[in-house]
Design a protein around this motif. Structure first.
Motif, PDB file in Angstrom:
ATOM      1  N   ILE A   1     -10.628  11.186 -28.633  1.00  0.00           N
ATOM      2  CA  ILE A   1     -11.477  10.529 -29.438  1.00  0.00           C
ATOM      3  C   ILE A   1     -11.736  11.303 -30.704  1.00  0.00           C
ATOM      4  O   ILE A   1     -12.029  12.566 -30.437  1.00  0.00           O
ATOM      5  CB  ILE A   1     -12.881  10.324 -28.805  1.00  0.00           C
ATOM      6  N   SER A   2     -11.803  10.706 -31.666  1.00  0.00           N
ATOM      7  CA  SER A   2     -11.674  11.681 -32.983  1.00  0.00           C
ATOM      8  C   SER A   2     -13.065  11.747 -33.497  1.00  0.00           C
ATOM      9  O   SER A   2     -13.328  12.550 -34.145  1.00  0.00           O
ATOM     10  CB  SER A   2     -10.846  10.806 -34.151  1.00  0.00           C
ATOM     11  N   THR A   3     -14.126  10.813 -33.055  1.00  0.00           N
ATOM     12  CA  THR A   3     -15.276  10.821 -33.638  1.00  0.00           C
ATOM     13  C   THR A   3     -16.025  12.045 -32.966  1.00  0.00           C
ATOM     14  O   THR A   3     -15.837  12.382 -31.898  1.00  0.00           O
ATOM     15  CB  THR A   3     -16.262   9.864 -33.503  1.00  0.00           C
ATOM     16  N   GLY A   4     -17.041  12.565 -33.677  1.00  0.00           N
ATOM     17  CA  GLY A   4     -17.979  13.593 -33.012  1.00  0.00           C
ATOM     18  C   GLY A   4     -17.739  14.983 -33.867  1.00  0.00           C
ATOM     19  O   GLY A   4     -16.503  15.441 -34.199  1.00  0.00           O
ATOM     20  N   LEU A   5     -18.833  15.634 -34.299  1.00  0.00           N
ATOM     21  CA  LEU A   5     -18.855  16.594 -35.062  1.00  0.00           C
ATOM     22  C   LEU A   5     -18.883  17.844 -34.233  1.00  0.00           C
ATOM     23  O   LEU A   5     -18.756  19.029 -35.078  1.00  0.00           O
ATOM     24  CB  LEU A   5     -19.794  16.595 -36.150  1.00  0.00           C
ATOM     25  N   ASN A   6     -19.745  17.868 -33.168  1.00  0.00           N
ATOM     26  CA  ASN A   6     -20.179  19.164 -32.186  1.00  0.00           C
ATOM     27  C   ASN A   6     -19.285  19.491 -31.329  1.00  0.00           C
ATOM     28  O   ASN A   6     -19.570  20.502 -30.589  1.00  0.00           O
ATOM     29  CB  ASN A   6     -21.694  18.805 -31.767  1.00  0.00           C
ATOM     30  N   SER A   7     -18.110  18.737 -31.080  1.00  0.00           N
ATOM     31  CA  SER A   7     -17.022  19.357 -30.084  1.00  0.00           C
ATOM     32  C   SER A   7     -15.705  19.270 -30.845  1.00  0.00           C
ATOM     33  O   SER A   7     -15.341  18.550 -31.655  1.00  0.00           O
ATOM     34  CB  SER A   7     -17.117  18.264 -29.004  1.00  0.00           C
ATOM     35  N   SER A   8     -14.993  20.299 -30.194  1.00  0.00           N
ATOM     36  CA  SER A   8     -13.434  20.289 -30.432  1.00  0.00           C
ATOM     37  C   SER A   8     -12.535  19.526 -29.498  1.00  0.00           C
ATOM     38  O   SER A   8     -11.848  18.669 -30.329  1.00  0.00           O
ATOM     39  CB  SER A   8     -13.045  21.560 -30.284  1.00  0.00           C
ATOM     40  N   LEU A   9     -13.094  19.316 -28.444  1.00  0.00           N
ATOM     41  CA  LEU A   9     -12.497  18.390 -27.392  1.00  0.00           C
ATOM     42  C   LEU A   9     -13.093  17.179 -27.290  1.00  0.00           C
ATOM     43  O   LEU A   9     -14.567  17.545 -27.048  1.00  0.00           O
ATOM     44  CB  LEU A   9     -12.170  18.876 -26.098  1.00  0.00           C
ATOM     45  N   SER A  10     -12.898  16.052 -27.420  1.00  0.00           N
ATOM     46  CA  SER A  10     -13.497  14.755 -27.016  1.00  0.00           C
ATOM     47  C   SER A  10     -12.546  13.745 -26.522  1.00  0.00           C
ATOM     48  O   SER A  10     -11.712  13.464 -27.476  1.00  0.00           O
ATOM     49  CB  SER A  10     -14.303  14.477 -28.375  1.00  0.00           C
ATOM     50  N   ALA A  11     -12.672  13.517 -25.191  1.00  0.00           N
ATOM     51  CA  ALA A  11     -11.651  12.697 -24.767  1.00  0.00           C
ATOM     52  C   ALA A  11     -12.072  11.834 -23.521  1.00  0.00           C
ATOM     53  O   ALA A  11     -13.239  12.414 -22.858  1.00  0.00           O
ATOM     54  CB  ALA A  11     -10.350  13.651 -24.445  1.00  0.00           C
ATOM     55  N   ARG A  12     -11.459  10.987 -23.087  1.00  0.00           N
ATOM     56  CA  ARG A  12     -11.703  10.160 -21.820  1.00  0.00           C
ATOM     57  C   ARG A  12     -10.724  10.214 -21.130  1.00  0.00           C
ATOM     58  O   ARG A  12      -9.455  10.221 -21.407  1.00  0.00           O
ATOM     59  CB  ARG A  12     -11.891   8.619 -22.129  1.00  0.00           C
ATOM     60  N   ALA A  13     -10.857  10.632 -19.713  1.00  0.00           N
ATOM     61  CA  ALA A  13      -9.574  11.101 -18.752  1.00  0.00           C
ATOM     62  C   ALA A  13      -9.883  10.108 -17.688  1.00  0.00           C
ATOM     63  O   ALA A  13     -10.884   9.813 -17.225  1.00  0.00           O
ATOM     64  CB  ALA A  13      -9.884  12.252 -18.077  1.00  0.00           C
ATOM     65  N   TYR A  14      -8.981   9.414 -17.354  1.00  0.00           N
ATOM     66  CA  TYR A  14      -8.475   8.316 -16.347  1.00  0.00           C
ATOM     67  C   TYR A  14      -7.867   8.791 -15.274  1.00  0.00           C
ATOM     68  O   TYR A  14      -6.939   9.437 -15.400  1.00  0.00           O
ATOM     69  CB  TYR A  14      -7.865   7.096 -16.882  1.00  0.00           C
ATOM     70  N   THR A  15      -8.705   8.660 -14.085  1.00  0.00           N
ATOM     71  CA  THR A  15      -7.788   9.132 -12.752  1.00  0.00           C
ATOM     72  C   THR A  15      -8.164   8.052 -12.170  1.00  0.00           C
ATOM     73  O   THR A  15      -8.529   6.962 -12.164  1.00  0.00           O
ATOM     74  CB  THR A  15      -8.828  10.273 -12.061  1.00  0.00           C
ATOM     75  N   ASP A  16      -7.655   8.176 -10.682  1.00  0.00           N
ATOM     76  CA  ASP A  16      -7.870   7.056  -9.554  1.00  0.00           C
ATOM     77  C   ASP A  16      -9.172   6.780  -9.209  1.00  0.00           C
ATOM     78  O   ASP A  16      -9.536   5.659  -8.723  1.00  0.00           O
ATOM     79  CB  ASP A  16      -6.936   7.494  -8.192  1.00  0.00           C
ATOM     80  N   SER A  17      -9.894   7.712  -9.513  1.00  0.00           N
ATOM     81  CA  SER A  17     -11.573   7.585  -8.596  1.00  0.00           C
ATOM     82  C   SER A  17     -12.486   7.056 -10.045  1.00  0.00           C
ATOM     83  O   SER A  17     -13.408   6.674  -9.761  1.00  0.00           O
ATOM     84  CB  SER A  17     -12.150   8.745  -8.457  1.00  0.00           C
TER      85      SER A  17
ATOM     86  N   GLU B   1     -11.564  19.404 -10.731  1.00  0.00           N
ATOM     87  CA  GLU B   1     -12.920  18.595 -10.631  1.00  0.00           C
ATOM     88  C   GLU B   1     -12.769  17.253 -10.472  1.00  0.00           C
ATOM     89  O   GLU B   1     -13.557  16.503  -9.445  1.00  0.00           O
ATOM     90  CB  GLU B   1     -13.567  19.055 -11.645  1.00  0.00           C
ATOM     91  N   ILE B   2     -11.852  16.596 -11.106  1.00  0.00           N
ATOM     92  CA  ILE B   2     -11.851  15.277 -11.212  1.00  0.00           C
ATOM     93  C   ILE B   2     -10.755  14.518 -10.494  1.00  0.00           C
ATOM     94  O   ILE B   2     -10.557  13.345 -10.273  1.00  0.00           O
ATOM     95  CB  ILE B   2     -11.974  14.514 -12.617  1.00  0.00           C
ATOM     96  N   GLY B   3      -9.519  15.253 -10.131  1.00  0.00           N
ATOM     97  CA  GLY B   3      -8.441  14.647  -9.500  1.00  0.00           C
ATOM     98  C   GLY B   3      -7.171  14.646 -10.770  1.00  0.00           C
ATOM     99  O   GLY B   3      -7.580  14.872 -11.978  1.00  0.00           O
ATOM    100  N   GLU B   4      -6.149  14.174 -10.058  1.00  0.00           N
ATOM    101  CA  GLU B   4      -4.898  14.080 -11.201  1.00  0.00           C
ATOM    102  C   GLU B   4      -5.374  12.771 -12.369  1.00  0.00           C
ATOM    103  O   GLU B   4      -5.744  11.676 -12.023  1.00  0.00           O
ATOM    104  CB  GLU B   4      -3.624  13.557 -10.467  1.00  0.00           C
ATOM    105  N   ILE B   5      -5.249  13.576 -13.670  1.00  0.00           N
ATOM    106  CA  ILE B   5      -5.269  12.643 -14.842  1.00  0.00           C
ATOM    107  C   ILE B   5      -4.184  11.624 -14.853  1.00  0.00           C
ATOM    108  O   ILE B   5      -2.943  12.493 -15.065  1.00  0.00           O
ATOM    109  CB  ILE B   5      -5.870  13.631 -15.724  1.00  0.00           C
ATOM    110  N   LEU B   6      -4.322  10.477 -15.036  1.00  0.00           N
ATOM    111  CA  LEU B   6      -3.307   9.496 -15.093  1.00  0.00           C
ATOM    112  C   LEU B   6      -3.260   9.336 -16.596  1.00  0.00           C
ATOM    113  O   LEU B   6      -1.925   8.667 -17.091  1.00  0.00           O
ATOM    114  CB  LEU B   6      -3.517   8.446 -14.395  1.00  0.00           C
ATOM    115  N   LYS B   7      -4.136   9.246 -17.362  1.00  0.00           N
ATOM    116  CA  LYS B   7      -4.278   8.884 -18.792  1.00  0.00           C
ATOM    117  C   LYS B   7      -5.321   9.481 -19.501  1.00  0.00           C
ATOM    118  O   LYS B   7      -6.470   9.655 -19.045  1.00  0.00           O
ATOM    119  CB  LYS B   7      -4.334   7.398 -18.891  1.00  0.00           C
TER     120      LYS B   7
END
Length: 267
Positions: free
Chosen positions: A32-48, A22-28
């Motif tokens: 994110i540890s905060t949040g109670l309603n999600s198991s996965l919480s993260a920022r994905a960095y790509t070229d775009s 969906e977003i292209g190759e993830i570079l980084k």
């Protein structure tokens, strides 16, 4: 029960591949540890650019909130970040949003963020309840009122966020952005200011000061006195249930705030 956290790298490979499709190759990745309603919480960095990811296992009891967020997103942007994709793969339900470089709103007395939150709430008040599956406020609170008839005051056709945790309000570009729409509800327009009052009290406001902030939102003028009293009492019971016998620091503050407001409204 909060969703058990998982790091992006611990997701099944099929899920990570579906996200990159969906977003292209993830570079980084920034988990994110905060949040109670999600198991996965993260920022994905790509070229775009950068994408905010949130996800739950498809067998989690709250996984329906993922679909709710996907369904409501077209109606609440630009108040909320735009949904970029929604994928279900290998037992995981993942949402990808445009990332907002902001900070959590400060609800304390005198905070410069309070007018920004009020403006966001006013703008939300202009959004009609969309024709999608949404919970009804009177149904959500029916088990916490003294008399079932008391819940009738919560009925309405306004779109409500209902979860005014300051972590769900990001301040960026000198305005407030609302995230985490999984508990969006249809009900009386004054209910969002009422929900906010409890968070304001938990942040150090007196009940009178918190109500004065809510009164800056036009919908509060429509709030029936008995309806507000019933909501305050119902909220105290709800937060007592959420806190349980051993409240943590977070739930303890909300339980205390709700009880203070209930004591103020129902002396």
């Amino acid at each position: 029960m909060p969703a058990a956290p998982i790091a992006f790298d611990d997701l099944p490979s099929e899920v990570r591949t579906a996200i990159e499709a969906e977003i292209g190759e993830i570079l980084k990745i920034e988990n994110i540890s905060t949040g109670l309603n999600s198991s996965l919480s993260a920022r994905a960095y790509t070229d775009s650019g950068t994408t905010f990811l949130k996800g739950l296992r498809t067998d989690h009891r709250w996984v329906w909130t993922q679909q709710r967020e996907a369904d409501i997103n077209p109606y609440v942007t630009p108040l909320a970040p735009r949904l970029l994709f929604h994928v279900i793969a290998d037992g995981w339900n993942i949402l990808g949003f445009e990332a907002i470089d902001g900070r959590h709103a400060n609800y304390s007395r005198g905070s410069r963020d309070l007018p920004k939150v009020i403006e966001a709430m006013r703008r939300l008040g202009d959004v009609p309840c969309p024709d999608i599956e949404l919970r009804q406020a009177e149904q959500r609170l029916s088990g916490y009122v003294d008399n079932p008839a008391d819940a009738e005051a919560f009925k309405g056709d306004a779109l409500l966020h209902t979860d005014w945790n300051n972590h769900n309000v990001l301040v960026a570009d000198d305005r407030a952005h609302l995230v985490d729409w999984g508990w969006a509800t249809c009900g009386a327009a004054w209910l969002d200011p009422a929900h906010w009052i409890i968070w304001l009290i938990a942040a150090g406001h007196t009940p009178e000061e918190a109500e004065a902030q809510a009164a800056k939102i036009a919908a509060w003028d429509e709030a029936p006195v008995e309806g507000v009293n019933a909501f305050a009492a119902a909220s105290a019971r709800l937060w007592t249930e959420i806190a349980g016998r051993a409240p943590d620091a977070w739930t303890g503050k909300l339980q205390s705030g709700a009880r203070k407001w209930d004591g103020h409204r129902n002396k």
